[in-house]
Design a protein around this motif. Structure first.
Motif, PDB file in Angstrom:
ATOM      1  N   TYR A  20      33.399  15.814   6.437  1.00 26.31           N
ATOM      2  CA  TYR A  20      33.943  16.469   5.246  1.00 26.31           C
ATOM      3  C   TYR A  20      35.387  16.025   5.033  1.00 26.31           C
ATOM      4  CZ  TYR A  20      34.714  20.235   1.901  1.00 26.31           C
ATOM      5  OH  TYR A  20      34.976  20.966   0.761  1.00 26.31           O
ATOM      6  N   SER A  26      39.929  23.300   1.966  1.00 24.52           N
ATOM      7  CA  SER A  26      40.690  23.039   3.194  1.00 24.52           C
ATOM      8  C   SER A  26      42.168  23.360   2.957  1.00 24.52           C
ATOM      9  CB  SER A  26      40.582  21.564   3.605  1.00 24.52           C
ATOM     10  OG  SER A  26      39.282  21.064   3.396  1.00 24.52           O
ATOM     11  N   GLU A  50      38.792  26.426  15.750  1.00 23.19           N
ATOM     12  CA  GLU A  50      38.266  26.250  14.393  1.00 23.19           C
ATOM     13  C   GLU A  50      36.781  25.912  14.501  1.00 23.19           C
ATOM     14  OE1 GLU A  50      39.939  23.354  11.656  1.00 23.19           O
ATOM     15  OE2 GLU A  50      38.730  24.179  10.025  1.00 23.19           O
ATOM     16  N   GLY A  54      35.410  19.675  11.167  1.00 27.40           N
ATOM     17  CA  GLY A  54      35.429  18.552  10.223  1.00 27.40           C
ATOM     18  C   GLY A  54      36.418  17.476  10.641  1.00 27.40           C
ATOM     19  N   VAL A  58      42.763  20.965   9.233  1.00 27.30           N
ATOM     20  CA  VAL A  58      43.219  22.364   9.176  1.00 27.30           C
ATOM     21  C   VAL A  58      43.701  22.826  10.557  1.00 27.30           C
ATOM     22  CG1 VAL A  58      42.610  24.733   8.594  1.00 27.30           C
ATOM     23  CG2 VAL A  58      41.653  22.854   7.252  1.00 27.30           C
ATOM     24  N   ASP A  76      31.997  21.529  16.022  1.00 27.19           N
ATOM     25  CA  ASP A  76      31.270  21.056  14.835  1.00 27.19           C
ATOM     26  C   ASP A  76      29.861  20.650  15.253  1.00 27.19           C
ATOM     27  OD1 ASP A  76      32.605  20.149  11.877  1.00 27.19           O
ATOM     28  OD2 ASP A  76      30.546  19.487  12.272  1.00 27.19           O
ATOM     29  N   SER A  78      28.453  18.253  13.927  1.00 27.65           N
ATOM     30  CA  SER A  78      28.446  16.797  13.774  1.00 27.65           C
ATOM     31  C   SER A  78      29.265  16.116  14.870  1.00 27.65           C
ATOM     32  CB  SER A  78      29.023  16.437  12.399  1.00 27.65           C
ATOM     33  OG  SER A  78      29.581  15.155  12.410  1.00 27.65           O
ATOM     34  N   THR A 101      28.666  21.376  18.879  1.00 29.55           N
ATOM     35  CA  THR A 101      27.832  22.537  19.188  1.00 29.55           C
ATOM     36  C   THR A 101      27.486  23.258  17.890  1.00 29.55           C
ATOM     37  OG1 THR A 101      27.698  24.511  20.617  1.00 29.55           O
ATOM     38  CG2 THR A 101      29.784  24.157  19.497  1.00 29.55           C
ATOM     39  N   ASP A 102      26.476  24.088  17.933  1.00 31.83           N
ATOM     40  CA  ASP A 102      26.151  24.934  16.791  1.00 31.83           C
ATOM     41  C   ASP A 102      27.129  26.119  16.794  1.00 31.83           C
ATOM     42  OD1 ASP A 102      24.796  26.114  14.653  1.00 31.83           O
ATOM     43  OD2 ASP A 102      23.445  27.205  15.981  1.00 31.83           O
ATOM     44  N   ASN A 121      36.037  27.498   7.661  1.00 39.83           N
ATOM     45  CA  ASN A 121      35.803  27.102   6.271  1.00 39.83           C
ATOM     46  C   ASN A 121      34.351  26.632   6.265  1.00 39.83           C
ATOM     47  OD1 ASN A 121      35.669  26.002   3.731  1.00 39.83           O
ATOM     48  ND2 ASN A 121      37.074  24.296   4.159  1.00 39.83           N
ATOM     49  N   PRO A 123      30.196  25.872   5.385  1.00 37.70           N
ATOM     50  CA  PRO A 123      29.409  25.315   4.289  1.00 37.70           C
ATOM     51  C   PRO A 123      29.048  26.513   3.400  1.00 37.70           C
ATOM     52  CG  PRO A 123      28.435  24.816   6.451  1.00 37.70           C
ATOM     53  CD  PRO A 123      29.465  25.876   6.660  1.00 37.70           C
ATOM     54  N   VAL A 150      24.843  30.030   6.929  1.00 41.27           N
ATOM     55  CA  VAL A 150      25.542  29.566   8.142  1.00 41.27           C
ATOM     56  C   VAL A 150      26.585  30.617   8.549  1.00 41.27           C
ATOM     57  CG1 VAL A 150      26.878  27.695   9.178  1.00 41.27           C
ATOM     58  CG2 VAL A 150      25.134  27.171   7.450  1.00 41.27           C
ATOM     59  N   ARG A 153      25.380  33.702  10.428  1.00 46.84           N
ATOM     60  CA  ARG A 153      25.031  33.553  11.859  1.00 46.84           C
ATOM     61  C   ARG A 153      26.272  33.674  12.736  1.00 46.84           C
ATOM     62  NH1 ARG A 153      23.144  29.261  14.014  1.00 46.84           N
ATOM     63  NH2 ARG A 153      23.615  27.723  12.413  1.00 46.84           N
TER      64      ARG A 153
HETATM   65  C1  SAM Z   1      33.326  22.868   4.379  1.00 51.51           C
HETATM   66  S1  SAM Z   1      33.358  21.849   5.820  1.00 51.51           S
HETATM   67  C2  SAM Z   1      34.989  22.250   6.441  1.00 51.51           C
HETATM   68  C3  SAM Z   1      35.594  21.147   7.291  1.00 51.51           C
HETATM   69  C4  SAM Z   1      37.039  21.407   7.711  1.00 51.51           C
HETATM   70  N1  SAM Z   1      37.136  22.584   8.529  1.00 51.51           N
HETATM   71  C5  SAM Z   1      37.932  21.543   6.503  1.00 51.51           C
HETATM   72  O1  SAM Z   1      38.311  22.691   6.174  1.00 51.51           O
HETATM   73  O2  SAM Z   1      38.243  20.526   5.876  1.00 51.51           O
HETATM   74  C6  SAM Z   1      32.249  22.703   6.948  1.00 51.51           C
HETATM   75  C7  SAM Z   1      32.178  22.096   8.336  1.00 51.51           C
HETATM   76  O3  SAM Z   1      31.270  22.885   9.118  1.00 51.51           O
HETATM   77  C8  SAM Z   1      30.446  22.023   9.888  1.00 51.51           C
HETATM   78  N2  SAM Z   1      29.198  22.737  10.196  1.00 51.51           N
HETATM   79  C9  SAM Z   1      28.149  22.979   9.394  1.00 51.51           C
HETATM   80  N3  SAM Z   1      27.198  23.687  10.048  1.00 51.51           N
HETATM   81  C10 SAM Z   1      27.682  23.915  11.291  1.00 51.51           C
HETATM   82  C11 SAM Z   1      27.166  24.571  12.429  1.00 51.51           C
HETATM   83  N4  SAM Z   1      25.983  25.162  12.424  1.00 51.51           N
HETATM   84  N5  SAM Z   1      27.922  24.594  13.544  1.00 51.51           N
HETATM   85  C12 SAM Z   1      29.137  23.980  13.579  1.00 51.51           C
HETATM   86  N6  SAM Z   1      29.682  23.333  12.523  1.00 51.51           N
HETATM   87  C13 SAM Z   1      28.966  23.302  11.388  1.00 51.51           C
HETATM   88  C14 SAM Z   1      30.253  20.805   9.007  1.00 51.51           C
HETATM   89  O4  SAM Z   1      29.855  19.662   9.744  1.00 51.51           O
HETATM   90  C15 SAM Z   1      31.643  20.669   8.380  1.00 51.51           C
HETATM   91  O5  SAM Z   1      32.479  19.875   9.194  1.00 51.51           O
END
Ligand code: SAM
Length: 213
Positions: A20, A26, A50, A54, A58, A76, A78, A101-102, A121, A123, A150, A153
């Motif tokens: 992202y 952000s 955090e 991403g 931040v 993250d 990812s 990790t989730d 922040n 999704p 998301v 949870r």
């Molecule tokens: C809107 S982006 C925000 C990224 C960054 N924190 C920013 O503010 O620019 C949401 C982030 O949450 C991550 N994400 C989505 N589902 C997730 C999950 N189940 N566990 C951990 N991270 C997750 C995404 O990969 C992404 O990096």
């Protein structure tokens, strides 16, 4: 007080096809942290997390407010984001540990009751539920029903992770129904206040700060 926006110039357009890219949401979260800089410093935080780190911009920004006295962990889903966030910290002289990790799974139970500042922040875009698990860049914004699948949870775990004086900063879209989030967190013993609100194109975004009642 003004704090510099972290540089992400080490990340390429190819990286941002998978992670992202910092956007209005952000920057709004950064502005909320800046608005609360003194109260955050007064907490003398030792652990900051955090969720969904991403690019790491931040969390790095928070590191600029607090300094090297705190430990910074970004999570993250990812792997690319986990790598990028660590390097964003390095490029801005903030040491960030990341874990793929989730949500906060890898931090439990070890960090229970220890997190002084927690950021999310999420999704948040309202999408069909299937888009959440579609993988790739969609996972950075797809929030499913009400854009909350998301976020919902994570909510039950926040109070478990926060230290006694800990703060949780959460970004929400109006369609996420902030009042409903309020109630869920209130039922776990947290109360919240809106820190900042901004309209960005069609999105009405706000950042909330939660702490123990
Ligand atoms: C809107 S982006 C925000 C990224 C960054 N924190 C920013 O503010 O620019 C949401 C982030 O949450 C991550 N994400 C989505 N589902 C997730 C999950 N189940 N566990 C951990 N991270 C997750 C995404 O990969 C992404 O990096």
């Amino acid at each position: 007080m003004e704090f510099p926006t972290p540089t992400t110039s080490h990340l390429t357009s190819h990286d941002f096809e998978r992670i992202y890219e910092p956007a209005e949401d952000s920057y709004l979260l950064m502005d909320a942290l800046e608005a609360h800089c003194q109260q955050i410093r007064n907490l003398r935080p030792s652990l900051c997390v955090e969720v969904g780190v991403g690019s790491g911009a931040v969390l790095t920004f928070l590191g600029g407010i607090i300094g090297s006295s705190a430990h910074y962990i970004g999570t993250d889903i990812s792997r690319h984001a986990a790598v990028a966030a660590r390097s964003t910290g390095q490029h801005n002289n903030i040491l960030i540990d990341t874990v793929q990790t989730d949500l906060v799974t890898a931090l439990l139970p070890r960090c229970s009751g220890c997190v002084d500042v927690m950021l999310f922040n999420p999704p948040y875009v309202v999408t069909p539920s299937e888009e959440i698990s579609q993988g790739g860049i969609a996972a950075t914004w797809a929030g499913g029903v009400n854009g909350r699948e998301v976020t919902d949870r994570l909510l039950p775990l926040v109070s478990r992770l926060l230290s006694p004086s800990g703060r949780f900063y959460l970004l929400l879209l109006e369609e996420n129904q902030p009042g409903d989030v309020h109630q869920i967190l209130s039922d776990t013993g947290l109360s919240g206040e809106e820190v900042i609100r901004r309209r960005s194109g069609p999105e009405n975004l706000s950042v909330w700060c939660y702490k123990r009642k």
